[in-house]
Design a protein around this motif. Structure first.
Motif, PDB file in Angstrom:
ATOM      1  N   MET A   1     -32.073 -65.238  48.467  1.00  0.00           N
ATOM      2  CA  MET A   1     -30.785 -65.056  47.864  1.00  0.00           C
ATOM      3  C   MET A   1     -30.094 -66.415  47.803  1.00  0.00           C
ATOM      4  SD  MET A   1     -27.492 -62.844  49.191  1.00  0.00           S
ATOM      5  CE  MET A   1     -28.089 -61.242  48.766  1.00  0.00           C
ATOM      6  N   SER A   2     -29.552 -66.751  46.664  1.00  0.00           N
ATOM      7  CA  SER A   2     -28.891 -68.044  46.509  1.00  0.00           C
ATOM      8  C   SER A   2     -27.515 -68.007  47.160  1.00  0.00           C
ATOM      9  CB  SER A   2     -28.745 -68.376  45.023  1.00  0.00           C
ATOM     10  OG  SER A   2     -27.816 -67.500  44.411  1.00  0.00           O
ATOM     11  N   ALA A   3     -26.947 -69.180  47.349  1.00  0.00           N
ATOM     12  CA  ALA A   3     -25.616 -69.263  47.962  1.00  0.00           C
ATOM     13  C   ALA A   3     -24.575 -68.619  47.053  1.00  0.00           C
ATOM     14  CB  ALA A   3     -25.268 -70.722  48.222  1.00  0.00           C
ATOM     15  N   ARG A   4     -24.747 -68.762  45.757  1.00  0.00           N
ATOM     16  CA  ARG A   4     -23.794 -68.164  44.817  1.00  0.00           C
ATOM     17  C   ARG A   4     -23.836 -66.641  44.882  1.00  0.00           C
ATOM     18  NH1 ARG A   4     -23.244 -69.436  38.374  1.00  0.00           N
ATOM     19  NH2 ARG A   4     -21.487 -68.050  38.051  1.00  0.00           N
ATOM     20  N   ALA A   5     -25.016 -66.086  44.977  1.00  0.00           N
ATOM     21  CA  ALA A   5     -25.155 -64.629  45.075  1.00  0.00           C
ATOM     22  C   ALA A   5     -24.599 -64.118  46.401  1.00  0.00           C
ATOM     23  CB  ALA A   5     -26.616 -64.227  44.927  1.00  0.00           C
ATOM     24  N   ALA A   6     -24.820 -64.865  47.471  1.00  0.00           N
ATOM     25  CA  ALA A   6     -24.292 -64.463  48.776  1.00  0.00           C
ATOM     26  C   ALA A   6     -22.766 -64.502  48.781  1.00  0.00           C
ATOM     27  CB  ALA A   6     -24.850 -65.366  49.871  1.00  0.00           C
ATOM     28  N   LEU A   7     -22.185 -65.530  48.163  1.00  0.00           N
ATOM     29  CA  LEU A   7     -20.731 -65.618  48.089  1.00  0.00           C
ATOM     30  C   LEU A   7     -20.157 -64.500  47.230  1.00  0.00           C
ATOM     31  CD1 LEU A   7     -18.228 -67.202  48.907  1.00  0.00           C
ATOM     32  CD2 LEU A   7     -18.525 -68.574  46.844  1.00  0.00           C
ATOM     33  N   ALA A   8     -20.797 -64.212  46.101  1.00  0.00           N
ATOM     34  CA  ALA A   8     -20.342 -63.111  45.248  1.00  0.00           C
ATOM     35  C   ALA A   8     -20.434 -61.783  45.990  1.00  0.00           C
ATOM     36  CB  ALA A   8     -21.173 -63.068  43.961  1.00  0.00           C
ATOM     37  N   ASP A   9     -21.477 -61.590  46.753  1.00  0.00           N
ATOM     38  CA  ASP A   9     -21.634 -60.360  47.528  1.00  0.00           C
ATOM     39  C   ASP A   9     -20.541 -60.236  48.583  1.00  0.00           C
ATOM     40  OD1 ASP A   9     -22.988 -57.961  48.273  1.00  0.00           O
ATOM     41  OD2 ASP A   9     -23.866 -59.031  49.959  1.00  0.00           O
ATOM     42  N   ALA A  10     -20.148 -61.351  49.185  1.00  0.00           N
ATOM     43  CA  ALA A  10     -19.115 -61.329  50.215  1.00  0.00           C
ATOM     44  C   ALA A  10     -17.731 -61.061  49.639  1.00  0.00           C
ATOM     45  CB  ALA A  10     -19.104 -62.652  50.978  1.00  0.00           C
TER      46      ALA A  10
ATOM     47  N   GLY B   1     -18.334 -53.161  42.908  1.00  0.00           N
ATOM     48  CA  GLY B   1     -18.793 -54.329  42.171  1.00  0.00           C
ATOM     49  C   GLY B   1     -17.680 -55.213  41.645  1.00  0.00           C
ATOM     50  N   GLY B   2     -16.437 -54.785  41.760  1.00  0.00           N
ATOM     51  CA  GLY B   2     -15.305 -55.597  41.310  1.00  0.00           C
ATOM     52  C   GLY B   2     -14.906 -56.608  42.365  1.00  0.00           C
ATOM     53  N   TRP B   3     -14.108 -57.580  41.950  1.00  0.00           N
ATOM     54  CA  TRP B   3     -13.646 -58.603  42.882  1.00  0.00           C
ATOM     55  C   TRP B   3     -12.562 -58.023  43.774  1.00  0.00           C
ATOM     56  CZ3 TRP B   3     -16.534 -62.699  43.396  1.00  0.00           C
ATOM     57  CH2 TRP B   3     -17.346 -63.075  42.340  1.00  0.00           C
ATOM     58  N   SER B   4     -12.615 -58.312  45.047  1.00  0.00           N
ATOM     59  CA  SER B   4     -11.676 -57.790  46.034  1.00  0.00           C
ATOM     60  C   SER B   4     -10.668 -58.869  46.405  1.00  0.00           C
ATOM     61  CB  SER B   4     -12.421 -57.337  47.286  1.00  0.00           C
ATOM     62  OG  SER B   4     -11.516 -57.003  48.306  1.00  0.00           O
ATOM     63  N   THR B   5      -9.401 -58.629  46.057  1.00  0.00           N
ATOM     64  CA  THR B   5      -8.351 -59.590  46.383  1.00  0.00           C
ATOM     65  C   THR B   5      -8.212 -59.767  47.884  1.00  0.00           C
ATOM     66  OG1 THR B   5      -7.185 -58.929  44.386  1.00  0.00           O
ATOM     67  CG2 THR B   5      -5.921 -60.139  46.017  1.00  0.00           C
ATOM     68  N   MET B   6      -8.349 -58.685  48.622  1.00  0.00           N
ATOM     69  CA  MET B   6      -8.228 -58.766  50.082  1.00  0.00           C
ATOM     70  C   MET B   6      -9.355 -59.609  50.671  1.00  0.00           C
ATOM     71  SD  MET B   6      -6.292 -57.578  52.517  1.00  0.00           S
ATOM     72  CE  MET B   6      -6.244 -57.125  54.213  1.00  0.00           C
ATOM     73  N   ARG B   7     -10.562 -59.451  50.167  1.00  0.00           N
ATOM     74  CA  ARG B   7     -11.679 -60.256  50.687  1.00  0.00           C
ATOM     75  C   ARG B   7     -11.510 -61.724  50.326  1.00  0.00           C
ATOM     76  NH1 ARG B   7     -17.268 -57.022  50.765  1.00  0.00           N
ATOM     77  NH2 ARG B   7     -16.436 -55.044  51.485  1.00  0.00           N
ATOM     78  N   ILE B   8     -11.037 -62.000  49.115  1.00  0.00           N
ATOM     79  CA  ILE B   8     -10.826 -63.386  48.690  1.00  0.00           C
ATOM     80  C   ILE B   8      -9.742 -64.026  49.553  1.00  0.00           C
ATOM     81  CG2 ILE B   8      -9.999 -64.831  46.799  1.00  0.00           C
ATOM     82  CD1 ILE B   8     -11.384 -62.776  44.895  1.00  0.00           C
ATOM     83  N   THR B   9      -8.654 -63.303  49.801  1.00  0.00           N
ATOM     84  CA  THR B   9      -7.563 -63.821  50.621  1.00  0.00           C
ATOM     85  C   THR B   9      -8.021 -64.059  52.055  1.00  0.00           C
ATOM     86  OG1 THR B   9      -5.986 -62.632  49.251  1.00  0.00           O
ATOM     87  CG2 THR B   9      -5.205 -63.388  51.392  1.00  0.00           C
TER      88      THR B   9
ATOM     89  N   GLN C   1     -28.829 -52.936  51.186  1.00  0.00           N
ATOM     90  CA  GLN C   1     -29.068 -53.220  49.762  1.00  0.00           C
ATOM     91  C   GLN C   1     -28.031 -54.185  49.192  1.00  0.00           C
ATOM     92  OE1 GLN C   1     -31.782 -52.185  48.190  1.00  0.00           O
ATOM     93  NE2 GLN C   1     -32.370 -51.276  50.156  1.00  0.00           N
ATOM     94  N   GLY C   2     -27.026 -54.553  49.929  1.00  0.00           N
ATOM     95  CA  GLY C   2     -25.962 -55.417  49.414  1.00  0.00           C
ATOM     96  C   GLY C   2     -24.887 -54.567  48.797  1.00  0.00           C
ATOM     97  N   GLU C   3     -23.763 -55.191  48.468  1.00  0.00           N
ATOM     98  CA  GLU C   3     -22.642 -54.421  47.966  1.00  0.00           C
ATOM     99  C   GLU C   3     -22.398 -54.600  46.481  1.00  0.00           C
ATOM    100  OE1 GLU C   3     -19.186 -55.120  50.246  1.00  0.00           O
ATOM    101  OE2 GLU C   3     -20.161 -54.661  52.115  1.00  0.00           O
ATOM    102  N   GLY C   4     -22.319 -55.828  46.016  1.00  0.00           N
ATOM    103  CA  GLY C   4     -21.843 -56.009  44.650  1.00  0.00           C
ATOM    104  C   GLY C   4     -22.810 -56.676  43.698  1.00  0.00           C
ATOM    105  N   LEU C   5     -24.080 -56.657  44.001  1.00  0.00           N
ATOM    106  CA  LEU C   5     -25.007 -57.382  43.133  1.00  0.00           C
ATOM    107  C   LEU C   5     -25.555 -56.508  42.046  1.00  0.00           C
ATOM    108  CD1 LEU C   5     -26.832 -59.566  45.744  1.00  0.00           C
ATOM    109  CD2 LEU C   5     -24.992 -60.166  44.234  1.00  0.00           C
TER     110      LEU C   5
END
Length: 90
Positions: A1-10, A16-24, A86-90
């Motif tokens: 898994m690439s770093a970009r995919a891991a960051l997107a998953d986090a 599959g949408g972006w989480s404002t709470m996780r980003i914050t 299986q991951g969350e948002g990929l």
């Protein structure tokens, strides 16, 4: 898994949408810990981390954990058909 995919998953929620709470939460951790490391290098010595910094990081992580618990309920991820392996948002 690439770093970009891991960051997107986090940073994405279960649908599959972006989480404002996780980003914050991630931003708080990066800024607080980054400033602490930077000041250690600026001072040229180990600067003990303050309880205020610990409270900021722990508070943001605890708030995210409480939000996820509130959204998913007692059963957690497994009760809603999500498999964390299986991951969350990929």
């Amino acid at each position: 898994m690439s770093a970009r995919a891991a960051l997107a998953d986090a940073l994405q929620c279960q649908d599959g949408g972006w989480s404002t709470m996780r980003i914050t939460t991630m931003l708080v951790c990066v800024v607080v810990l980054g400033m602490w490391v930077a000041f250690c290098f600026i001072e040229g010595r180990f600067v003990p981390i303050t309880w205020e910094m610990v409270a900021l990081v722990a508070g943001s992580q605890g708030a995210k954990a409480a939000q996820l618990r509130f959204e998913l309920g007692r059963g957690g991820l497994y009760a809603h058909g999500y498999d964390p392996a299986q991951g969350e948002g990929l």
